[in-house]
Enzyme design. Sequence first.
Site, PDB file in Angstrom:
ATOM      1  N   SER A 171       0.862  -1.181   0.000  1.00 52.15           N
ATOM      2  CA  SER A 171       0.000   0.000   0.000  1.00 52.15           C
ATOM      3  C   SER A 171       0.895   1.226   0.000  1.00 52.15           C
ATOM      4  O   SER A 171       2.053   1.168   0.431  1.00 52.15           O
ATOM      5  CB  SER A 171      -0.886   0.008   1.249  1.00 52.15           C
ATOM      6  N   TYR A 202      -1.659  -0.526  10.274  1.00 54.22           N
ATOM      7  CA  TYR A 202      -1.666  -0.721   8.831  1.00 54.22           C
ATOM      8  C   TYR A 202      -0.370  -0.223   8.201  1.00 54.22           C
ATOM      9  O   TYR A 202       0.243  -0.909   7.369  1.00 54.22           O
ATOM     10  CB  TYR A 202      -2.868   0.006   8.233  1.00 54.22           C
TER      11      TYR A 202
END
Length: 271
Positions: A138, A151
Amino acid sequence: MTNLTSGTRVLVTGASSGLGLALAQQLAEAGCRVLATDVHADAPAELADLGDLTYLTLDVTQDAHWDRAHEWVVENFDGLDVLVNNAGVAAGGRIEFTEMDQWQWIVDINLLGTVRGCRRFVPLLKEQGSGHIVNIASAAGLVHAPSMSEYNSVKAAVVALSETLRHELNPFDVKVSVVCPTFFKTNLGTSMRGKDEAALRAASKLINGSDRTADGIAREVLKQVRRGAYLILPDRDAIMAYHAKRVARPVYDRMMFKAAARLAAKSRGKA
């Protein structure tokens, strides 16, 4: 260059929804032989009647499931050309809201799930002297916004793992790519875990408000995989954020500080 046409043997994890589903569909439509996997017992309807595509239940946190996938690949594909480690989950919140079981959950899936896939299939790829590993990380693995500590951390680790493997596997002609998109429309927002309501609302707004789709991201990813790209930034925002941090760090820091201040104000009911 990596061939993604008729006969190319590909395994995709997390293929029941979102980017994984889009990748599996587009690969099958291109004529690849696809093993689409996910934690669910049954394949989604979207994967039906898509050429040479098989669905297999695979929980990326379970070594036994990876062993079964490896056995299937050897027996049915007689090798593997592309491994796509896509399966992932989302969690958000400022550090005091994050609980250790939530950290363990996201580490087990997003990081160790990718590690397990690489460990299980790297010996096969090295023995072949060919192959391509595509790890879906990501933009959060490159630029680290506030209220996303879990995350950000696991995605940054996937980036580090990918860079390590890129160098480690080069003598064996095994390529590695790491994919770092920003927010796009997916069901990730509805499955996001966390107890920091302000942070979750902000993340859901970014996901649901994006004009990017999983299909569009998948098309760009596969285009760059075909070119053999290592770092794949499949959307304009990812490119801008990555380069802003590299060449305009004071501006980048000001943006992150402002984002944290807005979140703090919202949580106190001031905005």
